[in-house]
Design a protein around this motif. Structure first.
Motif, PDB file in Angstrom:
ATOM      1  N   ARG A 144     -42.156  -6.786 -40.186  1.00  9.80           N
ATOM      2  CA  ARG A 144     -43.379  -7.509 -39.509  1.00  9.80           C
ATOM      3  C   ARG A 144     -44.310  -7.946 -38.497  1.00  9.80           C
ATOM      4  N   ARG A 145     -44.626  -5.885 -38.250  1.00  6.59           N
ATOM      5  CA  ARG A 145     -45.449  -5.991 -37.626  1.00  6.59           C
ATOM      6  C   ARG A 145     -46.669  -5.611 -38.335  1.00  6.59           C
ATOM      7  N   CYS A 146     -46.538  -5.348 -39.235  1.00  3.73           N
ATOM      8  CA  CYS A 146     -47.408  -5.022 -40.814  1.00  3.73           C
ATOM      9  C   CYS A 146     -47.300  -6.352 -41.194  1.00  3.73           C
ATOM     10  N   LEU A 147     -47.348  -7.396 -41.290  1.00  4.47           N
ATOM     11  CA  LEU A 147     -47.601  -8.553 -41.995  1.00  4.47           C
ATOM     12  C   LEU A 147     -48.114  -9.277 -40.998  1.00  4.47           C
ATOM     13  N   GLY A 148     -48.210  -9.319 -39.641  1.00  7.12           N
ATOM     14  CA  GLY A 148     -48.429  -9.945 -38.264  1.00  7.12           C
ATOM     15  C   GLY A 148     -47.788 -11.527 -38.039  1.00  7.12           C
ATOM     16  N   GLN A 149     -45.750 -10.986 -38.319  1.00  7.25           N
ATOM     17  CA  GLN A 149     -45.516 -11.404 -38.225  1.00  7.25           C
ATOM     18  C   GLN A 149     -44.768 -11.621 -36.516  1.00  7.25           C
ATOM     19  N   ASP A 150     -43.849 -12.352 -35.409  1.00  5.41           N
ATOM     20  CA  ASP A 150     -43.599 -12.613 -34.194  1.00  5.41           C
ATOM     21  C   ASP A 150     -42.655 -12.089 -34.299  1.00  5.41           C
ATOM     22  N   ILE A 151     -42.675 -10.839 -33.457  1.00  9.21           N
ATOM     23  CA  ILE A 151     -40.567 -10.174 -33.022  1.00  9.21           C
ATOM     24  C   ILE A 151     -40.176 -10.510 -32.021  1.00  9.21           C
ATOM     25  N   VAL A 152     -39.679 -11.681 -32.533  1.00 14.69           N
ATOM     26  CA  VAL A 152     -38.898 -12.125 -31.523  1.00 14.69           C
ATOM     27  C   VAL A 152     -37.344 -11.671 -31.170  1.00 14.69           C
ATOM     28  N   VAL A 153     -37.957 -11.584 -29.794  1.00 18.98           N
ATOM     29  CA  VAL A 153     -36.296 -10.503 -29.500  1.00 18.98           C
ATOM     30  C   VAL A 153     -35.145 -11.306 -28.632  1.00 18.98           C
ATOM     31  N   VAL A 154     -33.704 -11.538 -29.208  1.00 15.04           N
ATOM     32  CA  VAL A 154     -33.119 -11.503 -29.088  1.00 15.04           C
ATOM     33  C   VAL A 154     -31.888 -10.732 -28.237  1.00 15.04           C
ATOM     34  N   GLY A 155     -32.035 -11.696 -26.461  1.00 13.84           N
ATOM     35  CA  GLY A 155     -31.352 -10.768 -25.402  1.00 13.84           C
ATOM     36  C   GLY A 155     -29.426 -10.094 -26.201  1.00 13.84           C
ATOM     37  N   ASN A 156     -29.966  -9.028 -26.010  1.00 12.00           N
ATOM     38  CA  ASN A 156     -27.885  -8.658 -26.328  1.00 12.00           C
ATOM     39  C   ASN A 156     -27.427  -7.042 -25.160  1.00 12.00           C
ATOM     40  N   PRO A 157     -26.635  -7.456 -25.637  1.00 11.53           N
ATOM     41  CA  PRO A 157     -26.291  -5.922 -24.355  1.00 11.53           C
ATOM     42  C   PRO A 157     -27.003  -4.839 -25.475  1.00 11.53           C
ATOM     43  N   ARG A 158     -27.254  -4.448 -26.623  1.00 10.76           N
ATOM     44  CA  ARG A 158     -28.120  -3.081 -26.777  1.00 10.76           C
ATOM     45  C   ARG A 158     -29.621  -3.064 -26.397  1.00 10.76           C
ATOM     46  N   VAL A 159     -30.239  -4.586 -26.384  1.00 13.72           N
ATOM     47  CA  VAL A 159     -31.527  -4.389 -26.057  1.00 13.72           C
ATOM     48  C   VAL A 159     -31.172  -4.489 -24.244  1.00 13.72           C
ATOM     49  N   TYR A 160     -30.427  -5.266 -23.409  1.00 13.34           N
ATOM     50  CA  TYR A 160     -30.689  -4.892 -22.059  1.00 13.34           C
ATOM     51  C   TYR A 160     -30.337  -3.109 -21.774  1.00 13.34           C
ATOM     52  N   LYS A 161     -29.930  -2.821 -22.461  1.00 11.52           N
ATOM     53  CA  LYS A 161     -29.280  -1.783 -22.537  1.00 11.52           C
ATOM     54  C   LYS A 161     -31.189  -0.770 -22.642  1.00 11.52           C
ATOM     55  N   ALA A 162     -31.260  -0.715 -23.097  1.00  8.38           N
ATOM     56  CA  ALA A 162     -32.635  -0.221 -24.262  1.00  8.38           C
ATOM     57  C   ALA A 162     -33.549  -0.587 -22.589  1.00  8.38           C
TER      58      ALA A 162
ATOM     59  N   LYS B 281     -33.267  -1.416 -19.982  1.00  9.25           N
ATOM     60  CA  LYS B 281     -32.740  -0.248 -18.075  1.00  9.25           C
ATOM     61  C   LYS B 281     -32.770   1.697 -18.742  1.00  9.25           C
ATOM     62  N   ASP B 282     -32.595   1.931 -19.781  1.00 16.42           N
ATOM     63  CA  ASP B 282     -33.156   3.052 -19.781  1.00 16.42           C
ATOM     64  C   ASP B 282     -34.550   3.488 -19.712  1.00 16.42           C
ATOM     65  N   GLU B 283     -35.098   1.958 -20.346  1.00 17.84           N
ATOM     66  CA  GLU B 283     -36.437   3.075 -20.727  1.00 17.84           C
ATOM     67  C   GLU B 283     -37.128   2.751 -19.036  1.00 17.84           C
ATOM     68  N   LEU B 284     -36.379   1.492 -18.864  1.00 21.40           N
ATOM     69  CA  LEU B 284     -37.200   1.581 -17.057  1.00 21.40           C
ATOM     70  C   LEU B 284     -36.795   2.915 -16.382  1.00 21.40           C
ATOM     71  N   GLN B 285     -35.447   3.381 -16.471  1.00 20.31           N
ATOM     72  CA  GLN B 285     -35.469   4.499 -14.948  1.00 20.31           C
ATOM     73  C   GLN B 285     -36.822   5.482 -16.232  1.00 20.31           C
ATOM     74  N   ASN B 286     -37.004   5.727 -17.463  1.00 26.49           N
ATOM     75  CA  ASN B 286     -38.024   6.788 -17.831  1.00 26.49           C
ATOM     76  C   ASN B 286     -39.132   6.507 -17.699  1.00 26.49           C
ATOM     77  N   VAL B 287     -39.379   5.233 -16.844  1.00 25.96           N
ATOM     78  CA  VAL B 287     -40.499   5.063 -16.358  1.00 25.96           C
ATOM     79  C   VAL B 287     -40.425   5.234 -15.437  1.00 25.96           C
ATOM     80  N   LEU B 288     -39.511   5.282 -14.369  1.00 31.61           N
ATOM     81  CA  LEU B 288     -40.194   5.241 -12.166  1.00 31.61           C
ATOM     82  C   LEU B 288     -39.571   6.915 -12.875  1.00 31.61           C
ATOM     83  N   THR B 289     -38.863   7.666 -13.750  1.00 29.67           N
ATOM     84  CA  THR B 289     -38.765   8.593 -13.411  1.00 29.67           C
ATOM     85  C   THR B 289     -39.917   9.413 -13.777  1.00 29.67           C
TER      86      THR B 289
END
Length: 106
Positions: A46-64, A66-74
Motif C-alpha cells: 500500500r505504501r509503495c502504491l501510494g494508497q492510504d493506510i487506514v488504521v482500524v482500532g483493535n486491541p493489537r493496535v492499542y497495545k502497539a 502503548k508500547d511505542e509511547l512507553q519506548n518514546v518516554l523512556t
C-alpha cells in the motif's frame, strides 16, 4: 514457496518483490507496520502504491501504541537535554498521526 493469494479484486498475487534495508530502516518499518495493524506485506505494498493506510482500532493496535509511547518516554528521559534523533521524531510523528486517525473514527 508460499501459496498464491487473491487480492480484493480477485487478482492472483504470485509475483515476489524484495528489497534491502538497513537495520534502522527495518526497525522503522516494523514500528509502522505494528502501529497500522496491517500485515507487513499489505502495509508495504500500500505504501509503495501510494494508497492510504487506514488504521482500524483493535486491541493489537492499542497495545502497539502503548508500547511505542512507553519506548518514546523512556528515550526522552534518557536523553534529557541532548538532541532528539531523527528516528525518534519520526516515531513520535507516526504515533501522533495514528492517534489522530483513531480519534477521528470515534
Amino acid at each position: 514457496m508460499s501459496a498464491k493469494n487473491l487480492d480484493s479484486h480477485k487478482r492472483w498475487r504470485n509475483i515476489t518483490v524484495g528489497f534491502r534495508v538497513s537495520a534502522e530502516e527495518n526497525e522503522l518499518i516494523n514500528k509502522a507496520v505494528k502501529l497500522s495493524g496491517l500485515p507487513k506485506q499489505e502495509y508495504c505494498y500500500r505504501r509503495c502504491l501510494g494508497q492510504d493506510i487506514v488504521v482500524v482500532g483493535n486491541p493489537r493496535v492499542y497495545k502497539a501504541l502503548k508500547d511505542e509511547l512507553q519506548n518514546v518516554l523512556t528515550e526522552l528521559k534518557r536523553i534529557e537535554n541532548e538532541n532528539v534523533t531523527e528516528e525518534l521524531l519520526q516515531t513520535i510523528q507516526l504515533i501522533t498521526l495514528t492517534l489522530q486517525g483513531l480519534k477521528e473514527d470515534e
